[in-house]
Design an enzyme around this catalytic site. Structure first.
Site, PDB file in Angstrom:
ATOM      1  N   LYS A   1       9.815  -2.636  39.504  1.00 23.16           N
ATOM      2  CA  LYS A   1       8.435  -3.036  39.792  1.00 23.16           C
ATOM      3  C   LYS A   1       7.656  -1.760  40.086  1.00 23.16           C
ATOM      4  CE  LYS A   1       6.582  -6.525  40.306  1.00 23.16           C
ATOM      5  NZ  LYS A   1       5.839  -7.208  39.211  1.00 23.16           N
TER       6      LYS A   1
ATOM      7  N   ASP B   1       7.310  -2.485  35.221  1.00 27.78           N
ATOM      8  CA  ASP B   1       6.197  -3.445  35.276  1.00 27.78           C
ATOM      9  C   ASP B   1       5.193  -2.990  36.324  1.00 27.78           C
ATOM     10  OD1 ASP B   1       4.482  -5.566  35.464  1.00 27.78           O
ATOM     11  OD2 ASP B   1       5.923  -6.920  36.424  1.00 27.78           O
TER      12      ASP B   1
ATOM     13  N   HIS C   1      10.115 -14.612  33.937  1.00 28.50           N
ATOM     14  CA  HIS C   1       9.477 -14.014  35.101  1.00 28.50           C
ATOM     15  C   HIS C   1       9.983 -14.663  36.391  1.00 28.50           C
ATOM     16  CE1 HIS C   1       6.029 -14.292  38.033  1.00 28.50           C
ATOM     17  NE2 HIS C   1       6.042 -12.992  37.838  1.00 28.50           N
TER      18      HIS C   1
ATOM     19  N   ASN D   1       2.157  -4.052  36.674  1.00 27.31           N
ATOM     20  CA  ASN D   1       1.165  -5.106  36.961  1.00 27.31           C
ATOM     21  C   ASN D   1      -0.272  -4.644  36.714  1.00 27.31           C
ATOM     22  OD1 ASN D   1       3.456  -6.212  39.307  1.00 27.31           O
ATOM     23  ND2 ASN D   1       2.549  -7.646  37.844  1.00 27.31           N
TER      24      ASN D   1
ATOM     25  N   GLU E   1       6.091  -3.678  30.513  1.00 34.96           N
ATOM     26  CA  GLU E   1       5.518  -4.957  30.959  1.00 34.96           C
ATOM     27  C   GLU E   1       4.155  -4.747  31.609  1.00 34.96           C
ATOM     28  OE1 GLU E   1       8.377  -7.354  33.058  1.00 34.96           O
ATOM     29  OE2 GLU E   1       6.829  -8.382  34.217  1.00 34.96           O
TER      30      GLU E   1
HETATM   31 MG   LIG Z   1       5.435  -8.922  35.590  1.00 34.56          MG
END
Ligand SMILES: [Mg+2]
Length: 421
Positions: free
Chosen positions: A189, A217, A319, A219, A242
């Site tokens: 993340k 990822d 997810h 975001n 991602e």
């Molecule tokens: Mg994601």
């Protein structure tokens, strides 16, 4: 045999201070346990978000499905749509993109559908995956989901995972999770620190685990230009990138570069409802969609998504938000029944530190969850744990997730600005 009651129990469980682009996880994660009761001890289980606006929508719908046959899930979806109408409740539980009235209805319907499938399985003596077409695999692979994190919440002792702010600490976290669960792929993340700092962590992971597929990822924390640069620098390191940047147009611009590099872009932010698919396909914005039955409308709607993705040559991954064992079981049955699922699914399970509402949570062994073969979802509610975790929900005082607000206890001037870099 019809539904006699739908019970909703909000619960809370301890959550470590995990960082993301929107801030940091608060000390408690919230969920709602949904019991669809058909009387005579026959109860189906569902699990969904625990933010109050979502619970209020569930409370509106719950009495309306009393008297309905648990096999009549299409009718239940119509009841939910009719009740909620044009209600468009923003997501208050994580980074799952924009909301729409249809996404809101599907999100409310989802835990009821899962509970009905659990009931159907119990009534027919078949596992839920048999109701979705049968299992195409015996075990569903999950990825090691790494997070930057602080050592502890303010005023609390360090949790067993400790601090993870440097590449070495991220590699150590990967080692802990892989040694314990045998994961065969890794997701970081990102979006918490400047991209070059996070790329250093990805390179350290690649050096430590050259044989494992990697993902990052952020975001939507990066601009199109930053995302294009990262894509060039991560060639040969990532299996997919991602949600580097916001929106279907931005993702399409990144995809123009990533396509040449052979790097797929994945999303659980810009394609989060069926109505997003036509534009995403027309622009070729994404090459992998992360399904999530909690907002795509349950297991059968997720299978419908998988079919659309297969038609258009889009890959399918899965997810996760912070969740408990009912959701893990539902994800496992769905993953078992989808031939289209070609990537290891995300899960937050290791971060729960064993807290759960089910008696024997499905274990992750060799990086995968063995698909249950007992009737229904194959998990049983632990009513003592449910009562305890509901007490924690009441005591903790949280009613919706606020990573940005909580981040200001660590970084007083923090703002959730995306793209940030
Ligand atoms: Mg994601």
């Amino acid at each position: 045999m019809n539904i006699v009651e739908v019970r909703l129990t909000p619960v809370a469980f301890a959550d470590p201070p995990l960082l993301n682009a929107a801030g940091v996880h608060e000390p408690w994660a919230l969920r709602t346990i949904v019991e669809v009761d058909c009387g005579d001890g026959l109860v189906g289980l569902g699990e969904t978000y625990g933010d109050l606006p979502h619970i209020e929508l569930l409370r509106r719908v719950a009495p309306l499905v009393v008297g309905v046959d648990p096999f009549a899930t299409s009718r239940i979806l119509e009841i939910v749509r009719a009740e909620l109408g044009a209600t468009d409740a923003p997501d208050r539980h994580g980074l799952t993109g924009v909301s729409t009235p249809e996404k809101t209805a599907l999100r409310v319907f989802s835990p009821i559908e899962v509970a009905c499938l659990d009931l159907q399985g119990q009534l027919t003596g078949r596992p839920v995956h048999d109701l979705l077409g049968g299992a195409v695999r015996d075990a569903v692979p999950f990825s090691a989901y790494l997070f930057y994190k602080y050592a502890a919440h303010p005023g609390a002792g360090s949790d067993p995972f400790g601090e993870a702010l440097t590449p070495d600490q991220i590699v150590a976290q990967a080692r802990t999770l892989i040694d314990r669960y045998g994961f065969g792929s890794i997701k970081l993340k990102g979006g918490a620190f400047p991209p070059d700092q996070e790329l250093d962590a990805m390179r350290a992971l690649r050096d430590a685990y050259p044989e494992l597929p990697l993902r990052i990822d952020p975001n939507a924390a990066w601009t199109v230009e930053t995302s294009q640069r990262v894509a060039r620098e991560m060639v040969g390191i990532l299996e997919y990138l991602e949600d580097p940047t916001p929106g279907l147009a931005g993702m399409a611009a990144v995809a123009d570069v990533a396509r040449e590099l052979g790097m797929p872009l994945a999303t659980n932010m810009c394609v989060v409802a069926f109505e997003h698919l036509p534009e995403a396909i027309a622009r070729d914005s994404v090459q992998v969609v992360l399904s999530d039955h909690h907002y795509w409308g349950g297991l059968r709607q997720s299978a419908r998504l998988a079919g659309i993705c297969q038609t258009w040559g889009i890959g399918l991954s899965m997810h996760s938000n912070s969740h408990l064992g009912i959701s893990l079981a539902a994800m496992t049955h769905l993953g078992a029944a989808l031939p289209e699922l070609t990537y290891a699914a995300d899960t937050h399970t290791p971060w729960q530190l064993g807290a759960d509402v089910v008696e024997s949570p499905l274990p992750i062994v060799d990086g995968a969850v063995r698909v249950p073969t007992t009737p229904g979802l194959g998990v049983t509610l632990d009513r003592d744990a449910l009562a305890r975790m509901h007490e924690d929900y009441v005591k903790c005082g949280l009613t919706e997730r606020n990573d940005a607000g909580y981040m200001r206890t660590f970084v007083p001037d923090f703002e959730d600005v995306r793209p940030r870099w």
